[in-house]
Design a protein around this motif. Structure first.
Motif, PDB file in Angstrom:
ATOM      1  N   TYR A 158      37.153  35.483  39.665  1.00 38.95           N
ATOM      2  CA  TYR A 158      37.819  35.690  38.375  1.00 38.95           C
ATOM      3  C   TYR A 158      39.336  35.609  38.519  1.00 38.95           C
ATOM      4  CZ  TYR A 158      33.433  37.413  36.336  1.00 38.95           C
ATOM      5  OH  TYR A 158      32.147  37.525  35.862  1.00 38.95           O
ATOM      6  N   HIS A 159      39.955  34.993  37.514  1.00 36.74           N
ATOM      7  CA  HIS A 159      41.409  34.997  37.324  1.00 36.74           C
ATOM      8  C   HIS A 159      42.145  34.549  38.592  1.00 36.74           C
ATOM      9  CE1 HIS A 159      40.620  36.874  33.473  1.00 36.74           C
ATOM     10  NE2 HIS A 159      39.846  37.765  34.099  1.00 36.74           N
ATOM     11  N   ALA A 160      43.145  35.326  39.007  1.00 35.37           N
ATOM     12  CA  ALA A 160      43.960  34.997  40.180  1.00 35.37           C
ATOM     13  C   ALA A 160      43.922  36.172  41.149  1.00 35.37           C
ATOM     14  CB  ALA A 160      45.402  34.711  39.765  1.00 35.37           C
ATOM     15  N   PRO A 161      44.120  35.906  42.429  1.00 34.66           N
ATOM     16  CA  PRO A 161      44.184  37.026  43.378  1.00 34.66           C
ATOM     17  C   PRO A 161      45.441  37.858  43.133  1.00 34.66           C
ATOM     18  CG  PRO A 161      44.808  34.983  44.458  1.00 34.66           C
ATOM     19  CD  PRO A 161      44.324  34.602  43.102  1.00 34.66           C
ATOM     20  N   MET A 162      45.311  39.151  43.337  1.00 33.90           N
ATOM     21  CA  MET A 162      46.452  40.060  43.214  1.00 33.90           C
ATOM     22  C   MET A 162      47.052  40.249  44.599  1.00 33.90           C
ATOM     23  SD  MET A 162      44.766  42.821  40.612  1.00 33.90           S
ATOM     24  CE  MET A 162      44.004  42.285  39.079  1.00 33.90           C
ATOM     25  N   LEU A 163      48.301  39.767  44.789  1.00 37.19           N
ATOM     26  CA  LEU A 163      48.932  39.765  46.105  1.00 37.19           C
ATOM     27  C   LEU A 163      50.045  40.812  46.168  1.00 37.19           C
ATOM     28  CD1 LEU A 163      49.313  35.906  46.715  1.00 37.19           C
ATOM     29  CD2 LEU A 163      47.345  37.392  47.150  1.00 37.19           C
ATOM     30  N   ARG A 164      50.143  41.399  47.363  1.00 38.11           N
ATOM     31  CA  ARG A 164      51.237  42.353  47.592  1.00 38.11           C
ATOM     32  C   ARG A 164      51.736  42.163  49.025  1.00 38.11           C
ATOM     33  NH1 ARG A 164      52.305  47.045  44.735  1.00 38.11           N
ATOM     34  NH2 ARG A 164      50.223  46.970  43.819  1.00 38.11           N
ATOM     35  N   PHE A 165      53.007  41.752  49.159  1.00 37.84           N
ATOM     36  CA  PHE A 165      53.628  41.608  50.466  1.00 37.84           C
ATOM     37  C   PHE A 165      54.093  42.979  50.977  1.00 37.84           C
ATOM     38  CE2 PHE A 165      54.007  37.364  48.684  1.00 37.84           C
ATOM     39  CZ  PHE A 165      53.729  36.539  49.769  1.00 37.84           C
ATOM     40  N   ASP A 166      54.392  43.021  52.279  1.00 41.29           N
ATOM     41  CA  ASP A 166      54.921  44.265  52.851  1.00 41.29           C
ATOM     42  C   ASP A 166      56.157  44.730  52.074  1.00 41.29           C
ATOM     43  OD1 ASP A 166      53.017  44.219  54.803  1.00 41.29           O
ATOM     44  OD2 ASP A 166      54.292  43.283  56.309  1.00 41.29           O
ATOM     45  N   GLY A 167      56.152  45.991  51.738  1.00 38.93           N
ATOM     46  CA  GLY A 167      57.345  46.572  51.109  1.00 38.93           C
ATOM     47  C   GLY A 167      57.491  46.248  49.643  1.00 38.93           C
ATOM     48  N   VAL A 212      45.406  41.406  49.662  1.00 37.42           N
ATOM     49  CA  VAL A 212      44.735  40.586  48.642  1.00 37.42           C
ATOM     50  C   VAL A 212      43.698  41.459  47.948  1.00 37.42           C
ATOM     51  CG1 VAL A 212      43.362  38.528  48.169  1.00 37.42           C
ATOM     52  CG2 VAL A 212      45.043  38.510  50.034  1.00 37.42           C
ATOM     53  N   THR A 213      43.821  41.540  46.628  1.00 35.46           N
ATOM     54  CA  THR A 213      42.851  42.288  45.816  1.00 35.46           C
ATOM     55  C   THR A 213      42.239  41.331  44.809  1.00 35.46           C
ATOM     56  OG1 THR A 213      44.100  44.356  46.051  1.00 35.46           O
ATOM     57  CG2 THR A 213      42.520  44.223  44.244  1.00 35.46           C
ATOM     58  N   PHE A 214      40.906  41.381  44.670  1.00 42.03           N
ATOM     59  CA  PHE A 214      40.208  40.510  43.713  1.00 42.03           C
ATOM     60  C   PHE A 214      40.220  41.143  42.334  1.00 42.03           C
ATOM     61  CE2 PHE A 214      38.669  39.069  47.758  1.00 42.03           C
ATOM     62  CZ  PHE A 214      38.455  37.704  47.596  1.00 42.03           C
ATOM     63  N   ALA A 215      40.143  40.278  41.331  1.00 38.03           N
ATOM     64  CA  ALA A 215      40.106  40.730  39.940  1.00 38.03           C
ATOM     65  C   ALA A 215      38.671  40.708  39.425  1.00 38.03           C
ATOM     66  CB  ALA A 215      40.990  39.835  39.078  1.00 38.03           C
ATOM     67  N   ASP A 216      38.365  41.608  38.497  1.00 42.45           N
ATOM     68  CA  ASP A 216      37.050  41.595  37.868  1.00 42.45           C
ATOM     69  C   ASP A 216      37.086  40.756  36.602  1.00 42.45           C
ATOM     70  OD1 ASP A 216      38.356  43.141  35.969  1.00 42.45           O
ATOM     71  OD2 ASP A 216      37.441  45.028  36.635  1.00 42.45           O
ATOM     72  N   ARG A 217      36.015  40.796  35.834  1.00 50.16           N
ATOM     73  CA  ARG A 217      35.931  39.979  34.622  1.00 50.16           C
ATOM     74  C   ARG A 217      37.077  40.274  33.649  1.00 50.16           C
ATOM     75  NH1 ARG A 217      31.655  37.567  31.727  1.00 50.16           N
ATOM     76  NH2 ARG A 217      30.155  38.341  33.261  1.00 50.16           N
ATOM     77  N   ASN A 218      37.484  41.508  33.571  1.00 48.53           N
ATOM     78  CA  ASN A 218      38.516  41.915  32.622  1.00 48.53           C
ATOM     79  C   ASN A 218      39.920  41.855  33.216  1.00 48.53           C
ATOM     80  OD1 ASN A 218      36.547  42.539  30.632  1.00 48.53           O
ATOM     81  ND2 ASN A 218      36.166  44.516  31.646  1.00 48.53           N
ATOM     82  N   ASP A 219      40.033  41.165  34.370  1.00 46.81           N
ATOM     83  CA  ASP A 219      41.300  40.997  35.079  1.00 46.81           C
ATOM     84  C   ASP A 219      41.844  42.320  35.596  1.00 46.81           C
ATOM     85  OD1 ASP A 219      43.313  39.540  36.218  1.00 46.81           O
ATOM     86  OD2 ASP A 219      44.517  39.324  34.386  1.00 46.81           O
ATOM     87  N   GLY A 220      40.928  43.234  35.854  1.00 48.38           N
ATOM     88  CA  GLY A 220      41.320  44.494  36.482  1.00 48.38           C
ATOM     89  C   GLY A 220      41.103  44.403  37.992  1.00 48.38           C
ATOM     90  N   PRO A 221      41.767  45.186  38.792  1.00 40.48           N
ATOM     91  CA  PRO A 221      41.646  45.103  40.246  1.00 40.48           C
ATOM     92  C   PRO A 221      40.334  45.707  40.758  1.00 40.48           C
ATOM     93  CG  PRO A 221      43.095  46.917  39.652  1.00 40.48           C
ATOM     94  CD  PRO A 221      42.735  46.218  38.361  1.00 40.48           C
ATOM     95  N   VAL A 222      39.761  45.056  41.742  1.00 38.66           N
ATOM     96  CA  VAL A 222      38.595  45.612  42.440  1.00 38.66           C
ATOM     97  C   VAL A 222      39.142  46.238  43.726  1.00 38.66           C
ATOM     98  CG1 VAL A 222      36.299  45.138  43.388  1.00 38.66           C
ATOM     99  CG2 VAL A 222      37.157  43.750  41.501  1.00 38.66           C
ATOM    100  N   ASN A 223      39.650  47.444  43.600  1.00 36.52           N
ATOM    101  CA  ASN A 223      40.367  48.071  44.708  1.00 36.52           C
ATOM    102  C   ASN A 223      39.455  48.473  45.860  1.00 36.52           C
ATOM    103  OD1 ASN A 223      42.960  47.958  43.478  1.00 36.52           O
ATOM    104  ND2 ASN A 223      42.413  49.701  42.171  1.00 36.52           N
TER     105      ASN A 223
END
Length: 237
Positions: free
Chosen positions: A136-145, A193-204
């Protein structure tokens, strides 16, 4: 002369009587008498003493003689049975498993540096589960810091949700820098890298942390694309 003739006659008569007497005696002791032919069995069918009751193999009677093996009528050989089994019925195809959401638990995620376009990374996700999954959607990315997730490039949104069959992959392009804004790029060694669900919420519950290739620099104008079915589409932006 007369007495001699009489004596000779008497002797001849005596000799004749003796011969007759011997002949009679010979018939009694069996020395000269001719014996009649003896049979193995008497008239009652009893075997002669001293002989075997079982007849010799070569002396079987005509009524006991069986025809030779070659003279028996031959039965024609039965034709081999050709039991043709019924045509095997095709096994019913298993019912397709319903798709699930792609997460870090049912996929493998890698990040690599590409030569073109410059300042880009390629994110690849491969379905390792036993059923299809939706990227779903786009991956949620977070770099160090980083205080916030990386910006998503909305122009890269595909026409439909990318579905990954088991063993297949999807791709997302990462533009590390944008137009210069006077700020120095940030160095990072890891990428969350965090995946998004159907509603574009994070699958933490199934996030992934990757090691970046070397020291990677990025800035606030960078972006990440939506998941794409083709690598070339992910690196177009």
């Amino acid at each position: 002369m007369r007495s001699n003739r009489i004596r000779t006659t008497v002797l001849t008569a005596t000799a004749l009587l003796a011969a007759l007497s011997l002949t009679a005696c010979g018939g009694n002791d069996g020395t000269d008498a001719k014996k009649p032919a003896e049979s193995v069995q008497d008239s009652a069918g009893s075997p002669k003493p001293g002989t075997s009751a079982t007849p010799d193999k070569d002396s079987t009677s005509p009524t006991d003689t069986e025809p030779a093996a070659d003279s028996k009528p031959k039965t024609p050989a039965a034709a081999p049975k050709t039991n043709t089994p019924p045509a095997a019925q095709p096994k019913p195809k298993p019912k397709p498993k319903s798709p699930v959401t792609c997460t870090g638990a049912n996929t493998k995620v890698t990040v690599t540096k590409v030569s073109r376009p410059i300042n880009h990374l390629l994110l690849t996700v491969t379905n390792t589960g036993d059923r299809p999954c939706y990227a779903y959607h786009a991956p949620m990315l977070r770099f160090d810091g980083a205080q916030a997730v990386f910006r998503v490039l909305q122009d890269s949104k595909p026409q439909a949700v990318v579905t990954l069959a088991p063993g297949t992959s999807a791709y997302a392009g990462i533009g590390l820098t944008g137009e210069p804004n006077g700020n120095k790029p940030y160095p990072s060694k890891h990428l969350g890298v965090t995946f998004a669900d159907r509603n574009d919420g994070p699958v933490n519950s199934a996030s992934v942390e990757l090691t970046l290739p070397g020291v990677t620099y990025w800035d606030d104008n960078g972006f990440v694309t939506y998941w794409q079915s083709e690598m070339a589409d992910a690196l177009t932006y």
